[in-house]
Design a protein around this motif. Structure first.
Motif, PDB file in Angstrom:
ATOM      1  N   UNK A  20       0.832  -1.211   0.000  1.00 29.72           N
ATOM      2  CA  UNK A  20       0.000   0.000   0.000  1.00 29.72           C
ATOM      3  C   UNK A  20       0.866   1.260   0.000  1.00 29.72           C
ATOM      4  N   UNK A  21       1.924   1.250   0.807  1.00 32.16           N
ATOM      5  CA  UNK A  21       2.830   2.399   0.852  1.00 32.16           C
ATOM      6  C   UNK A  21       3.481   2.638  -0.514  1.00 32.16           C
ATOM      7  N   UNK A  22       3.934   1.559  -1.140  1.00 29.61           N
ATOM      8  CA  UNK A  22       4.585   1.713  -2.442  1.00 29.61           C
ATOM      9  C   UNK A  22       3.627   2.301  -3.473  1.00 29.61           C
ATOM     10  N   UNK A  23       2.398   1.816  -3.469  1.00 31.51           N
ATOM     11  CA  UNK A  23       1.398   2.370  -4.402  1.00 31.51           C
ATOM     12  C   UNK A  23       1.143   3.846  -4.110  1.00 31.51           C
ATOM     13  N   UNK A  24       0.993   4.181  -2.853  1.00 30.52           N
ATOM     14  CA  UNK A  24       0.721   5.572  -2.477  1.00 30.52           C
ATOM     15  C   UNK A  24       1.914   6.473  -2.818  1.00 30.52           C
ATOM     16  N   UNK A  25       3.124   6.001  -2.541  1.00 31.82           N
ATOM     17  CA  UNK A  25       4.311   6.803  -2.823  1.00 31.82           C
ATOM     18  C   UNK A  25       4.519   7.000  -4.323  1.00 31.82           C
ATOM     19  N   UNK A  35       4.546  14.809   3.584  1.00 31.32           N
ATOM     20  CA  UNK A  35       3.570  14.338   4.561  1.00 31.32           C
ATOM     21  C   UNK A  35       3.421  12.821   4.494  1.00 31.32           C
ATOM     22  N   UNK A  36       3.359  12.292   3.286  1.00 35.09           N
ATOM     23  CA  UNK A  36       3.232  10.841   3.141  1.00 35.09           C
ATOM     24  C   UNK A  36       4.493  10.136   3.634  1.00 35.09           C
ATOM     25  N   UNK A  52      10.341   0.784   2.157  1.00 36.30           N
ATOM     26  CA  UNK A  52       9.407   1.482   1.268  1.00 36.30           C
ATOM     27  C   UNK A  52       9.942   2.866   0.913  1.00 36.30           C
ATOM     28  N   UNK A  53      10.452   3.577   1.896  1.00 36.61           N
ATOM     29  CA  UNK A  53      10.979   4.920   1.641  1.00 36.61           C
ATOM     30  C   UNK A  53      12.238   4.842   0.778  1.00 36.61           C
ATOM     31  N   UNK A  54      13.087   3.847   1.019  1.00 43.93           N
ATOM     32  CA  UNK A  54      14.305   3.698   0.212  1.00 43.93           C
ATOM     33  C   UNK A  54      13.953   3.486  -1.259  1.00 43.93           C
ATOM     34  N   UNK A  55      12.986   2.631  -1.529  1.00 44.09           N
ATOM     35  CA  UNK A  55      12.585   2.399  -2.913  1.00 44.09           C
ATOM     36  C   UNK A  55      12.020   3.678  -3.529  1.00 44.09           C
ATOM     37  N   UNK A  56      11.223   4.399  -2.771  1.00 39.16           N
ATOM     38  CA  UNK A  56      10.687   5.666  -3.267  1.00 39.16           C
ATOM     39  C   UNK A  56      11.818   6.659  -3.542  1.00 39.16           C
ATOM     40  N   UNK A  57      12.766   6.746  -2.638  1.00 31.65           N
ATOM     41  CA  UNK A  57      13.891   7.661  -2.825  1.00 31.65           C
ATOM     42  C   UNK A  57      14.682   7.296  -4.079  1.00 31.65           C
ATOM     43  N   UNK A  58      14.867   6.005  -4.334  1.00 30.16           N
ATOM     44  CA  UNK A  58      15.582   5.567  -5.542  1.00 30.16           C
ATOM     45  C   UNK A  58      14.861   6.080  -6.782  1.00 30.16           C
ATOM     46  N   UNK A  59      13.553   5.903  -6.801  1.00 30.79           N
ATOM     47  CA  UNK A  59      12.763   6.344  -7.955  1.00 30.79           C
ATOM     48  C   UNK A  59      12.841   7.855  -8.139  1.00 30.79           C
ATOM     49  N   UNK A  60      12.603   8.584  -7.056  1.00 32.86           N
ATOM     50  CA  UNK A  60      12.569  10.049  -7.156  1.00 32.86           C
ATOM     51  C   UNK A  60      13.952  10.625  -7.462  1.00 32.86           C
ATOM     52  N   UNK A  61      14.975  10.120  -6.806  1.00 30.66           N
ATOM     53  CA  UNK A  61      16.326  10.636  -7.048  1.00 30.66           C
ATOM     54  C   UNK A  61      16.739  10.385  -8.494  1.00 30.66           C
ATOM     55  N   UNK A  62      16.450   9.204  -9.012  1.00 29.51           N
ATOM     56  CA  UNK A  62      16.779   8.903 -10.406  1.00 29.51           C
ATOM     57  C   UNK A  62      16.011   9.832 -11.347  1.00 29.51           C
ATOM     58  N   UNK A  63      14.762  10.064 -11.041  1.00 30.29           N
ATOM     59  CA  UNK A  63      13.920  10.940 -11.860  1.00 30.29           C
ATOM     60  C   UNK A  63      14.418  12.388 -11.833  1.00 30.29           C
TER      61      UNK A  63
END
Length: 173
Positions: A20-25, A35-36, A52-63
């Motif tokens: 759920x966190x991954x989908x929301x992020x 906030x999320x 979950x946050x690490x995976x999100x950070x990987x995506x956002x940092x790469x982007x």
């Protein structure tokens, strides 16, 4: 139900929360991201939340790596991940990678002291075009894999491409 079937009701709750966190992020608007992230990091399962946050950070940092918005994003994320060693180190390394990619100044000891993950990223990503950084990693990278990859990238940059027999290029394959 047979022994080989998986009952979704038996799935641990932290697995469902992680998904759920991954989908929301993945879907979060930029204005709501902090906030999320704060909410995710408050989860009782710190390891799962960090993942979950690490995976999100990987995506956002790469982007955002070459985007001017990276700096503001990193400044927003930094206080949220304070005290979380892995997340802090990873953000620092994404920031270092950005520095190298953009051709900004960096120190030899920082590059050679960075994690295997960073050195693999820096030696394989097409965005890194610094012959100084690749040369340093080819010579003093932490692992043979990094040294070889950096050497290949350096030859590609120097020769324009990996040479083929008879093509007249002086670079070795």
């Amino acid at each position: 139900m047979s022994d080989t079937q998986f009952d979704l009701d038996d799935e641990p709750p932290e697995h469902r929360r992680y998904a759920d966190y991954l989908r929301a992020l993945e879907a979060v608007a930029e204005a709501d991201e902090a906030s999320l992230l704060r909410d995710v990091l408050r989860d009782e399962d710190a390891t799962m939340a960090d993942s979950a946050v690490a995976l999100h950070m990987e995506r956002r940092a790469a982007e955002l790596l070459t985007d001017p918005r990276f700096v503001a994003w990193a400044q927003t994320v930094t206080p949220l991940i304070a005290g979380r060693g892995f997340l802090t180190r990873r953000l620092d390394e994404w920031t270092l990678l950005r520095t190298v990619v953009l051709g900004e100044p960096w120190a030899d000891d920082v590059l050679t002291g960075a994690s295997d993950w960073f050195q693999r990223m820096a030696s394989t990503t097409q965005l890194v075009t610094s012959s100084e950084a690749l040369g340093l990693l080819a010579e003093r990278g932490r692992t043979r894999r990094v040294r070889n990859a950096a050497g290949r990238r350096l030859r590609q940059l120097t020769c324009g491409a990996v040479s083929r027999p008879g093509d007249g290029r002086p670079c070795p394959p």
